[in-house]
Design an enzyme around this catalytic site. Structure first.
Site, PDB file in Angstrom:
ATOM      1  N   GLN A  31      -7.408   0.420 -13.093  1.00  0.00           N
ATOM      2  CA  GLN A  31      -7.888   1.664 -13.391  1.00  0.00           C
ATOM      3  C   GLN A  31      -8.249   1.647 -14.826  1.00  0.00           C
ATOM      4  O   GLN A  31      -7.587   0.982 -15.505  1.00  0.00           O
ATOM      5  CB  GLN A  31      -7.312   2.907 -12.804  1.00  0.00           C
ATOM      6  CG  GLN A  31      -6.105   3.163 -13.207  1.00  0.00           C
ATOM      7  CD  GLN A  31      -5.124   3.728 -12.430  1.00  0.00           C
ATOM      8  OE1 GLN A  31      -5.481   4.621 -11.677  1.00  0.00           O
ATOM      9  NE2 GLN A  31      -3.686   3.609 -12.732  1.00  0.00           N
ATOM     10  N   GLU A 106       5.196   3.119  -8.471  1.00  0.00           N
ATOM     11  CA  GLU A 106       3.908   3.385  -9.173  1.00  0.00           C
ATOM     12  C   GLU A 106       3.174   1.990  -9.218  1.00  0.00           C
ATOM     13  O   GLU A 106       3.721   1.048  -9.728  1.00  0.00           O
ATOM     14  CB  GLU A 106       4.313   3.915 -10.564  1.00  0.00           C
ATOM     15  CG  GLU A 106       3.057   3.889 -11.649  1.00  0.00           C
ATOM     16  CD  GLU A 106       1.904   4.815 -11.102  1.00  0.00           C
ATOM     17  OE1 GLU A 106       0.755   4.283 -11.114  1.00  0.00           O
ATOM     18  OE2 GLU A 106       2.069   5.909 -10.850  1.00  0.00           O
ATOM     19  N   ASP A 155       3.164  11.860  -4.766  1.00  0.00           N
ATOM     20  CA  ASP A 155       2.184  12.222  -5.761  1.00  0.00           C
ATOM     21  C   ASP A 155       1.030  11.369  -6.183  1.00  0.00           C
ATOM     22  O   ASP A 155       0.997  10.572  -7.155  1.00  0.00           O
ATOM     23  CB  ASP A 155       3.147  12.613  -7.026  1.00  0.00           C
ATOM     24  CG  ASP A 155       2.281  13.100  -8.166  1.00  0.00           C
ATOM     25  OD1 ASP A 155       1.118  13.471  -8.248  1.00  0.00           O
ATOM     26  OD2 ASP A 155       3.022  13.134  -9.307  1.00  0.00           O
ATOM     27  N   THR A 157      -3.046   9.912  -6.433  1.00  0.00           N
ATOM     28  CA  THR A 157      -4.389  10.105  -6.802  1.00  0.00           C
ATOM     29  C   THR A 157      -5.221  10.619  -5.651  1.00  0.00           C
ATOM     30  O   THR A 157      -4.827  10.613  -4.624  1.00  0.00           O
ATOM     31  CB  THR A 157      -4.867   9.214  -7.868  1.00  0.00           C
ATOM     32  OG1 THR A 157      -5.275   8.130  -6.640  1.00  0.00           O
ATOM     33  CG2 THR A 157      -4.268   8.890  -8.850  1.00  0.00           C
TER      34      THR A 157
END
Length: 284
Positions: A31, A106, A155, A157
């Site tokens: 990203q 993550e 958590d 996106t």
């Protein structure tokens, strides 16, 4: 010259924030990451052009996704956090001494490094020895564990790009499997206000209801998120988020919060009629 960050919320609605300067920009394997300095919201992080957090209002999101389940579950020892590379969830979890281990998954390690450098008030808890890092896809990670975690915090996106897989029936089913018999999962649940966001919210809720015995939704006000009206999902194999709230136990901790309190906890589960109608449409 004026510099503005603008994020589209719909085809005809957008959020614009006047920016003092851009602090960082890079494109990773996953990203684009940008950090800006603004006049009213302090520093803020965007991923692929979408607002993730601002220094001004991030406490609202992180307190409500963390303290709600922690005030319900009587004995959280092991936690899985998926996403949360900004560190805000870790900051709040690190305030609970009874937690033995926090596994952070993550997908993009650069998010963690950028937040450490530019968002130090949020990126707190990374040095906690209880935190174990896994830089990989959360969808794949959660396939393996069985009855390991007391709490899973998703958590993520929004449901596109790197976060798309975290809104699938497979993912929520694997979270159910990874939780202990009294485990809780909390996830960011999108907004109910704009039609496209509401449809994404309904899809997520339908898939969670199919997997969990208890699935409820609670609301929060976050000024920089689309419409400002945001939802979280609370799902558990055993606990009801209001009936099983132990307010006295949580209040005895004397944790200083800027947004969360146990009265607000109860009130956040009482939803507007239009939101309730949207949820009921996929619960049948």
């Amino acid at each position: 010259m004026q510099l503005w960050f603008t994020e589209p919320h719909t085809d005809t609605v957008q959020l614009s924030i006047k920016v003092d300067r851009q602090l960082h920009s890079e494109v990773t394997d996953f990203q684009r990451i940008d950090v800006f300095e603004s006049f009213d919201f302090g520093r803020f992080l965007t991923l692929d052009g979408y607002m993730m957090l601002t220094e001004r209002d991030e406490f609202i999101y992180h307190e409500m996704i963390t303290h709600v389940p922690m005030a319900v579950h009587p004995q959280v020892r092991r936690v899985l956090v998926i996403g949360a590379g900004d560190g805000g969830v870790l900051r709040e979890l690190s305030r609970y001494p009874e937690i033995d281990r926090i596994d952070l998954v993550e997908i993009d390690e650069r998010v963690v490094e950028v937040c450490k450098e530019y968002l130090p008030q949020t990126a707190v808890g990374f040095e906690d020895p209880r935190v174990h890092f896994y830089f990989e896809d959360g969808l794949k990670f959660v396939r393996a564990p069985e009855e390991v975690y007391d709490l899973i915090i998703v958590d993520s996106t929004d449901p596109f790009g790197p976060g798309e897989g975290l809104f699938t029936k497979e993912f929520y089913g694997n979270c159910f499997k990874a939780l202990k018999a009294d485990g809780i999962m909390v996830n960011q649940h999108e907004s109910p206000f704009y039609p496209e966001d509401a449809r994404a919210m309904q899809r997520a809720h339908k898939r969670i209801v199919e997997s969990f015995d208890h699935a409820r939704v609670y609301q929060v006000h976050i000024p920089t998120y689309p419409s400002g009206h945001w939802l979280f999902g609370f799902a558990s194999k055993k606990y009801h988020p209001v009936k099983d709230l132990d307010a006295d136990r949580w209040n005895a901790r004397s944790l200083a919060c800027r947004y969360y309190n146990t009265n607000l906890h109860k009130g956040s589960f009482y939803l507007p009629n239009y939101v309730q109608t949207l949820l009921e449409a996929v619960e049948e």
